[in-house]
Design a protein around this motif. Sequence first.
Motif, PDB file in Angstrom:
ATOM      1  N   GLU A 104       6.348  30.772  24.062  1.00  0.00           N
ATOM      2  CA  GLU A 104       5.173  30.131  23.465  1.00  0.00           C
ATOM      3  C   GLU A 104       4.455  31.054  22.490  1.00  0.00           C
ATOM      4  O   GLU A 104       3.929  30.612  21.472  1.00  0.00           O
ATOM      5  CB  GLU A 104       4.210  29.689  24.577  1.00  0.00           C
ATOM      6  CG  GLU A 104       4.721  28.533  25.418  1.00  0.00           C
ATOM      7  CD  GLU A 104       3.786  28.226  26.569  1.00  0.00           C
ATOM      8  OE1 GLU A 104       3.060  27.217  26.489  1.00  0.00           O
ATOM      9  OE2 GLU A 104       3.776  29.004  27.565  1.00  0.00           O
ATOM     10  N   VAL A 105       4.435  32.341  22.805  1.00  0.00           N
ATOM     11  CA  VAL A 105       3.835  33.308  21.884  1.00  0.00           C
ATOM     12  C   VAL A 105       4.629  33.352  20.581  1.00  0.00           C
ATOM     13  O   VAL A 105       4.059  33.325  19.482  1.00  0.00           O
ATOM     14  CB  VAL A 105       3.783  34.713  22.515  1.00  0.00           C
ATOM     15  CG1 VAL A 105       3.245  35.735  21.508  1.00  0.00           C
ATOM     16  CG2 VAL A 105       2.921  34.709  23.768  1.00  0.00           C
ATOM     17  N   LEU A 106       5.944  33.400  20.716  1.00  0.00           N
ATOM     18  CA  LEU A 106       6.792  33.478  19.523  1.00  0.00           C
ATOM     19  C   LEU A 106       6.707  32.216  18.676  1.00  0.00           C
ATOM     20  O   LEU A 106       6.912  32.265  17.458  1.00  0.00           O
ATOM     21  CB  LEU A 106       8.246  33.741  19.940  1.00  0.00           C
ATOM     22  CG  LEU A 106       8.500  35.022  20.745  1.00  0.00           C
ATOM     23  CD1 LEU A 106       9.986  35.183  21.017  1.00  0.00           C
ATOM     24  CD2 LEU A 106       7.945  36.230  20.034  1.00  0.00           C
ATOM     25  N   ALA A 107       6.398  31.090  19.300  1.00  0.00           N
ATOM     26  CA  ALA A 107       6.287  29.825  18.561  1.00  0.00           C
ATOM     27  C   ALA A 107       4.915  29.632  17.932  1.00  0.00           C
ATOM     28  O   ALA A 107       4.734  28.709  17.126  1.00  0.00           O
ATOM     29  CB  ALA A 107       6.590  28.658  19.495  1.00  0.00           C
ATOM     30  N   ASP A 108       3.963  30.475  18.256  1.00  0.00           N
ATOM     31  CA  ASP A 108       2.593  30.322  17.760  1.00  0.00           C
ATOM     32  C   ASP A 108       2.510  30.801  16.308  1.00  0.00           C
ATOM     33  O   ASP A 108       2.727  31.984  16.022  1.00  0.00           O
ATOM     34  CB  ASP A 108       1.643  31.145  18.630  1.00  0.00           C
ATOM     35  CG  ASP A 108       0.173  30.876  18.304  1.00  0.00           C
ATOM     36  OD1 ASP A 108      -0.131  30.462  17.171  1.00  0.00           O
ATOM     37  OD2 ASP A 108      -0.669  31.095  19.193  1.00  0.00           O
ATOM     38  N   PRO A 109       2.174  29.914  15.378  1.00  0.00           N
ATOM     39  CA  PRO A 109       2.123  30.312  13.959  1.00  0.00           C
ATOM     40  C   PRO A 109       0.980  31.265  13.638  1.00  0.00           C
ATOM     41  O   PRO A 109       0.967  31.873  12.560  1.00  0.00           O
ATOM     42  CB  PRO A 109       1.950  28.969  13.232  1.00  0.00           C
ATOM     43  CG  PRO A 109       1.298  28.082  14.237  1.00  0.00           C
ATOM     44  CD  PRO A 109       1.858  28.485  15.558  1.00  0.00           C
ATOM     45  N   GLU A 110       0.024  31.411  14.549  1.00  0.00           N
ATOM     46  CA  GLU A 110      -1.104  32.307  14.293  1.00  0.00           C
ATOM     47  C   GLU A 110      -0.820  33.749  14.707  1.00  0.00           C
ATOM     48  O   GLU A 110      -1.645  34.633  14.488  1.00  0.00           O
ATOM     49  CB  GLU A 110      -2.354  31.799  15.024  1.00  0.00           C
ATOM     50  CG  GLU A 110      -2.870  30.472  14.493  1.00  0.00           C
ATOM     51  CD  GLU A 110      -4.189  30.081  15.115  1.00  0.00           C
ATOM     52  OE1 GLU A 110      -4.730  30.861  15.932  1.00  0.00           O
ATOM     53  OE2 GLU A 110      -4.694  29.002  14.769  1.00  0.00           O
ATOM     54  N   ILE A 111       0.343  34.006  15.287  1.00  0.00           N
ATOM     55  CA  ILE A 111       0.702  35.362  15.713  1.00  0.00           C
ATOM     56  C   ILE A 111       1.505  36.044  14.611  1.00  0.00           C
ATOM     57  O   ILE A 111       2.511  35.514  14.135  1.00  0.00           O
ATOM     58  CB  ILE A 111       1.532  35.327  17.012  1.00  0.00           C
ATOM     59  CG1 ILE A 111       0.748  34.663  18.146  1.00  0.00           C
ATOM     60  CG2 ILE A 111       1.955  36.742  17.409  1.00  0.00           C
ATOM     61  CD1 ILE A 111      -0.527  35.383  18.526  1.00  0.00           C
ATOM     62  N   ASP A 112       1.054  37.236  14.205  1.00  0.00           N
ATOM     63  CA  ASP A 112       1.754  38.008  13.178  1.00  0.00           C
ATOM     64  C   ASP A 112       2.709  39.027  13.777  1.00  0.00           C
ATOM     65  O   ASP A 112       3.762  39.330  13.196  1.00  0.00           O
ATOM     66  CB  ASP A 112       0.744  38.773  12.306  1.00  0.00           C
ATOM     67  CG  ASP A 112      -0.270  37.856  11.642  1.00  0.00           C
ATOM     68  OD1 ASP A 112       0.157  36.880  11.001  1.00  0.00           O
ATOM     69  OD2 ASP A 112      -1.486  38.115  11.773  1.00  0.00           O
ATOM     70  N   ALA A 113       2.328  39.599  14.920  1.00  0.00           N
ATOM     71  CA  ALA A 113       3.107  40.682  15.508  1.00  0.00           C
ATOM     72  C   ALA A 113       3.064  40.584  17.024  1.00  0.00           C
ATOM     73  O   ALA A 113       2.087  40.089  17.593  1.00  0.00           O
ATOM     74  CB  ALA A 113       2.562  42.037  15.062  1.00  0.00           C
ATOM     75  N   VAL A 114       4.121  41.083  17.666  1.00  0.00           N
ATOM     76  CA  VAL A 114       4.153  41.079  19.123  1.00  0.00           C
ATOM     77  C   VAL A 114       4.402  42.493  19.631  1.00  0.00           C
ATOM     78  O   VAL A 114       5.018  43.327  18.951  1.00  0.00           O
ATOM     79  CB  VAL A 114       5.236  40.131  19.689  1.00  0.00           C
ATOM     80  CG1 VAL A 114       4.941  38.697  19.293  1.00  0.00           C
ATOM     81  CG2 VAL A 114       6.628  40.554  19.257  1.00  0.00           C
ATOM     82  N   TYR A 115       3.924  42.737  20.835  1.00  0.00           N
ATOM     83  CA  TYR A 115       4.201  43.969  21.550  1.00  0.00           C
ATOM     84  C   TYR A 115       5.110  43.622  22.711  1.00  0.00           C
ATOM     85  O   TYR A 115       4.833  42.683  23.466  1.00  0.00           O
ATOM     86  CB  TYR A 115       2.896  44.592  22.043  1.00  0.00           C
ATOM     87  CG  TYR A 115       3.067  45.739  23.007  1.00  0.00           C
ATOM     88  CD1 TYR A 115       3.789  46.878  22.651  1.00  0.00           C
ATOM     89  CD2 TYR A 115       2.479  45.693  24.271  1.00  0.00           C
ATOM     90  CE1 TYR A 115       3.930  47.936  23.540  1.00  0.00           C
ATOM     91  CE2 TYR A 115       2.612  46.746  25.161  1.00  0.00           C
ATOM     92  CZ  TYR A 115       3.339  47.871  24.793  1.00  0.00           C
ATOM     93  OH  TYR A 115       3.473  48.908  25.681  1.00  0.00           O
ATOM     94  N   VAL A 116       6.221  44.377  22.842  1.00  0.00           N
ATOM     95  CA  VAL A 116       7.209  44.122  23.891  1.00  0.00           C
ATOM     96  C   VAL A 116       7.134  45.247  24.926  1.00  0.00           C
ATOM     97  O   VAL A 116       7.705  46.326  24.712  1.00  0.00           O
ATOM     98  CB  VAL A 116       8.630  44.039  23.299  1.00  0.00           C
ATOM     99  CG1 VAL A 116       9.647  43.778  24.400  1.00  0.00           C
ATOM    100  CG2 VAL A 116       8.715  42.951  22.231  1.00  0.00           C
ATOM    101  N   PRO A 117       6.429  45.008  26.053  1.00  0.00           N
ATOM    102  CA  PRO A 117       6.301  46.029  27.087  1.00  0.00           C
ATOM    103  C   PRO A 117       7.193  45.769  28.301  1.00  0.00           C
ATOM    104  O   PRO A 117       7.016  46.402  29.346  1.00  0.00           O
ATOM    105  CB  PRO A 117       4.829  45.894  27.489  1.00  0.00           C
ATOM    106  CG  PRO A 117       4.584  44.420  27.391  1.00  0.00           C
ATOM    107  CD  PRO A 117       5.486  43.892  26.284  1.00  0.00           C
TER     108      PRO A 117
END
Length: 326
Positions: free
Chosen positions: A58-71
């Motif tokens: 769901e985070v990856l599908a969100d168009p408002e997200i520019d970058a992700v942190y993978v912990p």
Amino acid sequence: MIRFGLLGCGRIVARGLIPGITGSTTAELTALASERPGVAEEWARTHGAKKFYTSYEEVLADPEIDAVYVPTTGDTHAKWTIAAAEAKKHVLCEKPLALDVAQAEEMAAACRQHGVILQEAFMWRHHPRIKQSLKMVQEGDIGPLRLIVASFSFDIDRSDWRLRPERGGGAMWDVGCYGVNAARLFAGAEPTDILANAHWADTGVDMTMQMALRFPSDVLANIDCSFEAPFRCRLELVGEKGRIVLEEAFLPTEKSVIHVERGTDTGGLAERGLQAVSVPAQDQYVAQVEDFCASIRAGKLLAPGEDGVANMRVLEAALNDARSRR
């Protein structure tokens, strides 16, 4: 503002990345995700995230997200980094980058293909103390560099997932990677020779490891790491005309300093001593986030950040060498 989505709600997220993002002037904590019921919602309220999700997709599908942190654990870094790249999200991935070099190369290739930045989350590289120490070495403040000595250890609970090989466990992957990263940074090159020895756990992972690296120009590095020793976190840079010592090297305190000894006198300790050079105070996670955001704006990975593939090559070679001597 670079809008972040965090793929997980673990210790490092609360201790490092959330303060790093909220303390930055260039990033925004937009979304949190956790596969544990109710956790993301609770954390979003606590930390001020605008959104919360029960799946990473769901985070990856969100168009408002520019970058992700993978912990997430090391065995899933490749999965989520490649999925994020395909979703056109920039990736800040926790160390070590992958389970092996092949995975790391695949991750880097996916990010290049989709035009996004991949940065391994070595927060320590971005602290003002490291940047100033690197400048001192490069400018010859201690003469030509000859030795790099790095130690990182602590005692670990024997039920910890980091003792499981299938999840990317082992002292070298978890903390030895810092020493290797430091040696490569200050040597300014990749090692030409690698030798390693280890003490092994019953699970098959290394509990304690020693690595010896040789770099071009005959810079030598001694690196040790352990899951069965007292806490140690130290970096020493030895040149022909002096040395630099960094205590709590990878976990600096608010009042961290650079200890410098200039000259090669052989007098007693009382006659020698180390000069303390002050550095600007900054949270290293804030510094990491701001440098990562600067790379996103520039459209390319800027120093001191790196994608982690070269570090993985050294780690894999060291592990293979230690296994061959087992």
